[in-house]
Design a protein around this motif. Structure first.
Motif, PDB file in Angstrom:
ATOM      1  N   GLU A 216       0.864  -1.577  -0.107  1.00  0.00           N
ATOM      2  CA  GLU A 216       0.387  -0.264  -0.073  1.00  0.00           C
ATOM      3  C   GLU A 216       1.213   1.669  -0.142  1.00  0.00           C
ATOM      4  O   GLU A 216       0.348   2.429  -0.158  1.00  0.00           O
ATOM      5  N   PHE A 217       2.037   0.896   0.091  1.00  0.00           N
ATOM      6  CA  PHE A 217       3.276   2.585   0.631  1.00  0.00           C
ATOM      7  C   PHE A 217       2.628   3.059  -1.171  1.00  0.00           C
ATOM      8  O   PHE A 217       3.214   4.423  -0.771  1.00  0.00           O
ATOM      9  N   ALA A 218       2.356   1.814  -1.855  1.00  0.00           N
ATOM     10  CA  ALA A 218       2.971   2.931  -3.205  1.00  0.00           C
ATOM     11  C   ALA A 218       2.215   4.366  -3.398  1.00  0.00           C
ATOM     12  O   ALA A 218       1.652   4.248  -4.592  1.00  0.00           O
ATOM     13  N   SER A 219       0.963   4.367  -2.690  1.00  0.00           N
ATOM     14  CA  SER A 219      -0.419   4.898  -2.815  1.00  0.00           C
ATOM     15  C   SER A 219       0.253   6.079  -2.514  1.00  0.00           C
ATOM     16  O   SER A 219      -0.476   7.417  -2.456  1.00  0.00           O
ATOM     17  N   PHE A 220       1.095   6.396  -1.392  1.00  0.00           N
ATOM     18  CA  PHE A 220       2.325   7.865  -1.173  1.00  0.00           C
ATOM     19  C   PHE A 220       1.942   8.705  -2.318  1.00  0.00           C
ATOM     20  O   PHE A 220       2.880   8.235  -3.652  1.00  0.00           O
ATOM     21  N   PRO A 221       1.226   9.634  -2.388  1.00  0.00           N
ATOM     22  CA  PRO A 221       1.437  10.693  -3.628  1.00  0.00           C
ATOM     23  C   PRO A 221       2.793  11.451  -3.327  1.00  0.00           C
ATOM     24  O   PRO A 221       2.245  11.932  -4.970  1.00  0.00           O
ATOM     25  N   ASP A 222       3.257  11.987  -2.475  1.00  0.00           N
ATOM     26  CA  ASP A 222       4.567  12.139  -2.160  1.00  0.00           C
ATOM     27  C   ASP A 222       5.805  12.147  -1.728  1.00  0.00           C
ATOM     28  O   ASP A 222       6.579  12.665  -1.372  1.00  0.00           O
ATOM     29  N   LEU A 223       5.135  11.067  -0.854  1.00  0.00           N
ATOM     30  CA  LEU A 223       6.669  10.339  -0.643  1.00  0.00           C
ATOM     31  C   LEU A 223       7.382  10.401  -1.393  1.00  0.00           C
ATOM     32  O   LEU A 223       7.909   9.909  -2.808  1.00  0.00           O
ATOM     33  N   ARG A 224       9.263  10.727  -1.074  1.00  0.00           N
ATOM     34  CA  ARG A 224      10.253  11.111  -1.296  1.00  0.00           C
ATOM     35  C   ARG A 224      11.465  10.370  -0.834  1.00  0.00           C
ATOM     36  O   ARG A 224      12.596   9.751  -1.781  1.00  0.00           O
ATOM     37  N   ILE A 225      11.267   9.551   0.338  1.00  0.00           N
ATOM     38  CA  ILE A 225      12.574   8.959   0.834  1.00  0.00           C
ATOM     39  C   ILE A 225      11.740   8.046   0.880  1.00  0.00           C
ATOM     40  O   ILE A 225      10.789   8.710   2.241  1.00  0.00           O
ATOM     41  N   LEU A 226      11.987   6.434   1.109  1.00  0.00           N
ATOM     42  CA  LEU A 226      11.711   5.458   1.944  1.00  0.00           C
ATOM     43  C   LEU A 226      12.753   4.135   1.997  1.00  0.00           C
ATOM     44  O   LEU A 226      13.750   4.283   1.749  1.00  0.00           O
ATOM     45  N   GLN A 227      13.613   4.656   3.956  1.00  0.00           N
ATOM     46  CA  GLN A 227      14.399   3.863   4.038  1.00  0.00           C
ATOM     47  C   GLN A 227      13.942   2.856   5.713  1.00  0.00           C
ATOM     48  O   GLN A 227      13.838   3.783   6.761  1.00  0.00           O
ATOM     49  N   LEU A 228      14.597   1.728   4.476  1.00  0.00           N
ATOM     50  CA  LEU A 228      14.300   0.781   5.944  1.00  0.00           C
ATOM     51  C   LEU A 228      15.457  -0.158   6.518  1.00  0.00           C
ATOM     52  O   LEU A 228      15.214  -1.219   6.466  1.00  0.00           O
ATOM     53  N   ASP A 229      16.418   0.067   5.697  1.00  0.00           N
ATOM     54  CA  ASP A 229      17.717  -0.344   6.231  1.00  0.00           C
ATOM     55  C   ASP A 229      17.377  -1.560   7.372  1.00  0.00           C
ATOM     56  O   ASP A 229      17.568  -0.779   8.327  1.00  0.00           O
ATOM     57  N   ASN A 230      18.850  -2.798   7.676  1.00  0.00           N
ATOM     58  CA  ASN A 230      18.968  -3.065   8.408  1.00  0.00           C
ATOM     59  C   ASN A 230      17.150  -3.632   8.943  1.00  0.00           C
ATOM     60  O   ASN A 230      18.037  -2.850  11.125  1.00  0.00           O
ATOM     61  N   ASN A 231      16.223  -4.112   8.843  1.00  0.00           N
ATOM     62  CA  ASN A 231      15.094  -4.896   9.364  1.00  0.00           C
ATOM     63  C   ASN A 231      15.042  -5.934   8.491  1.00  0.00           C
ATOM     64  O   ASN A 231      15.763  -6.314   8.282  1.00  0.00           O
ATOM     65  N   ASN A 232      14.533  -7.080   9.213  1.00  0.00           N
ATOM     66  CA  ASN A 232      13.554  -8.151   9.101  1.00  0.00           C
ATOM     67  C   ASN A 232      12.720  -9.108   8.386  1.00  0.00           C
ATOM     68  O   ASN A 232      11.452  -9.434   9.158  1.00  0.00           O
TER      69      ASN A 232
END
Length: 693
Positions: A216-232
């Motif tokens: 569903e994150f694809a529906s963010f209309p204005d998202l510029r930075i998605l940073q999820l490093d080092n999770n599992n």
């Protein structure tokens, strides 16, 4: 006494002036109590909050307390900001913070505060910035924070917060920046967060998140930075829908245990930075050309096969291509670097180590700006390729850590600046070897969209000085260094504008600049990404300008009220003067019997006789900057008495002086005027040939 008609005239004028005379207000008692409880729950080893038990918070400049410049509907002043960044505070956050109902900025960054985040903060519906990063907070995130419908920025990164992300955060309708990286937050990322239609930056790296990546994150209309490093996110694939995040600038999913294939992201025209390294991605790299804006592509440490796409040869802004530790085959396309134009600041790193690359397509003669690493490939065993050894040896196998810098001072006389050790030569001054006292600022880019800073140093300087309304020569980047993240830490110096007579910032300018940083009142930069203010250091004579002085802190609203009160006071005085003259004969005998020719202030309740020196001190010797009005009788000044009472002081001019009898008569008449809409007469002065009230 005045007749009924005279009293009626004064009363009508008084009512008309009500909105101007009601200026002597105090901070809301409930907020004073809340601040006292906040102080009690904190440990303040450096005594930064030592003035929190003196006077009124809004009128006595309590450290870090900023109030609105207008009076609330309840007749009180209210706290607008609580700025307590980097004060070495420990202890815990008091639940009474939730009683600061008008607060817009709550800033406790870079302290040593422990305990949990009080759920009562969710009561502050006006809150716009909640800044708690860089502490030792623990426990879970309160569901109540989801009630903060006006919140623009939530920063709780670099703490020890655990537990899940509350689904209630989906109700943060105004949220643009959600920074929760470097904690121990666990569980599934709520898909409900996709309702945050204004979200620009989502930083959740370095936590214990699991489950799946919400498509569903694809529906963010204005998202510029998605940073999820080092999770599992073990066993999870990157949703194909992420290819439709049309405004995305940076996608970083490093070391997340992801599986599946690399999605085709060629349709994201703004994409500059892609990091999918240290996962278990398989298959080949998509062949379609990525955005011309790409600076960084890191697909290293996966299970990718196939060949290096020829489309990588047509990326003019590329700084880093990391494909090491995969199963890539075929040839190395030399036109990756041969098609690029280089200058003195441009750098390109190609790390292709530990694959199955067997040949070179083109001329293996990269310019000095290019770092090429081929070790661990069959190509290194081909002795027929000229100079192949220099790209295969251990000296070419570094970790690729980006650049750092420390700028040196220009060549000027060693002792050319003032004796104050904090003065420095201004590096970019229009006049060589010009000395000034800089502001020193610790600054960090939390998620930049590039791998090397030098090519973007000048654009960054232009961006920052424009945001601060400064000239370009006023900024010096003293040093910068890359840190884990990667994040870019800088040490900035800001200098006063060149003027031979002004080598320091004045207090108002310091406060303006600091306010721009601490309120995040910058135009957004997708490329440079979000920033952190690490410290705002005031040395030398600046060390005395941490808070506004009493006289400087009079707000525009209160000052306008003083001016109105002064004008109203002049009007009332004129009417009283006419009425007094008209009724002089009637009152003469009675006034004589009361011996008003002597000092009467001691005989009139609530009216004090001041010395002329006290009046001069209160008005900075009747400085023109304190004048707020002028009438036929004289001038009106704003003043601060020795007990910090703010008053309007009217000083008669030489041609307007009354006789002592008339002056004292007017003082008595004014002392008798009492109404809830009028500010009472405080006192008068009639020494040294002056008439002041």
């Amino acid at each position: 006494m005045l007749g009924v008609r005279g009293r009626g005239c004064v009363f009508v004028v008084s009512c008309c002036c009500f909105m101007f005379l009601a200026v002597a207000r105090t901070t809301s008692p409930s907020e004073v109590n809340a601040l006292s409880a906040v102080k009690s729950s904190l440990i303040d080893p450096m005594k930064h909050l030592r003035n929190w038990n003196k006077g009124d918070p809004c009128k006595s400049n309590w450290t870090g307390v900023k109030c609105f410049d207008r009076i609330g509907n309840d007749g009180h002043l209210h706290v607008q900001e609580l700025q307590l960044m980097n004060l070495s505070l420990s202890g815990s956050l008091a639940p009474t913070l939730g009683q600061l109902f008008y607060l817009e900025i709550l800033d406790f960054m870079w302290n040593e505060i422990t305990g949990s985040i009080p759920k009562e903060i969710g009561n502050i519906s006006s809150l716009k910035l909640l800044l708690l990063n860089g502490n030792k907070l623990s426990g879970s995130l309160p569901e109540d924070l989801g009630y903060l419908s006006n919140l623009n920025r939530l920063q709780v990164d670099l703490n020890s917060i655990s537990g899940p992300i509350p689904k209630s955060f989906a109700s943060l309708d105004s949220l643009k920046h959600l920074h929760m990286n470097n904690n121990s937050i666990s569980g599934q990322i709520p898909s409900e967060l996709s309702k945050l239609s204004k979200l620009l930056h989502l930083l959740l790296d370095n936590n214990n998140l699991s489950g799946y990546l919400p498509p569903e994150f694809a529906s963010f209309p204005d998202l510029r930075i998605l940073q999820l490093d080092n999770n599992n996110f073990k066993g999870t694939e990157i949703p194909a829908s992420y290819a439709y995040m049309s405004r995305l600038v940076k996608l970083s999913l490093r070391n997340c245990s992801l599986q599946g294939t690399v999605p085709d992201l060629s349709g994201i025209q703004n994409l500059r930075y892609l990091d999918l390294s240290f996962n278990q991605l398989t298959g080949s790299i998509p062949l379609n050309k990525l955005s011309d804006n790409m600076t960084t592509i890191d697909l290293s440490d996966n299970h990718l096969n196939g060949s290096i796409p020829r489309s990588f040869s047509d990326l003019p802004s590329l700084q880093r291509l990391s494909l090491e530790n995969n199963f890539l085959i075929g040839s190395v396309p030399a036109n990756i670097w041969s098609n690029m134009s280089f200058n003195t600041t441009t750098r390109l790193t190609l790390d292709l180590r530990n694959n199955s690359l067997s040949s070179i397509f083109g001329d293996l003669n990269p310019p000095e700006n290019v770092t090429l690493r081929l070790g661990g490939n069959p190509i290194c065993n081909n002795l027929n390729i000229r100079n192949i050894g220099q790209f295969c040896g251990s000296e070419a196998g570094g970790d690729g850590t980006p650049e750092s810098s420390s700028n040196s001072t220009m060549i000027c006389p060693i002792h050319g600046c003032p004796e104050d050790i904090f003065y420095e030569y201004v590096p970019a001054s229009p006049v060589p070897c010009f000395c000034a006292l800089p502001l020193r600022i610790g600054y960090r880019l939390k998620s930049p969209s590039f791998s090397y800073f030098r090519p973007y140093e000048y654009p960054f300087e232009k961006y920052l000085t424009s945001a601060l309304s400064l000239d370009l020569h006023q900024l010096s980047i003293d040093s910068f260094v890359w840190e884990e993240g990667p994040r870019l830490r800088m040490y900035l110096k800001l200098f006063p504008v060149f003027d031979a007579n002004h080598t320091i910032f004045n207090t108002s300018e310091i406060q303006r600049i600091r306010g721009r940083f601490t309120s995040w009142d910058f135009n957004g930069s997708d490329f440079f990404g979000p920033y952190e203010l690490l410290n705002f250091t005031l040395l030398g004579i600046y060390s005395n300008t941490v808070s506004e002085t009493r006289r400087e802190s009079i707000s525009k609203g209160i000052l306008a009220a003083i001016i109105g009160a002064a004008a109203c006071a002049l009007m009332v005085s004129a009417i009283l003067f006419l009425l007094t003259a008209r009724n002089r004969a009637k009152f003469k005998n009675k006034l004589l019997r009361k011996n008003l020719f002597s000092k009467i202030s001691q005989k009139i309740d609530g009216v004090k006789s001041f010395t002329f020196r006290e009046m001069a001190v209160a008005t900075d010797n009747f400085n023109i900057s304190t004048q707020v009005g002028r009438g036929g009788y004289g001038r009106v000044f704003r003043g601060i008495l020795s007990d910090n009472t703010m008053v309007a002081i009217k000083r008669a001019e030489q041609g307007s002086l009354q006789g002592q009898k008339e002056f004292l008569t007017e003082i008595e008449l004014l002392s008798r005027l009492h109404h809830r809409n009028l500010v009472s007469l405080v006192g008068y002065c009639d020494e040294e040939g002056e008439q002041v009230r």
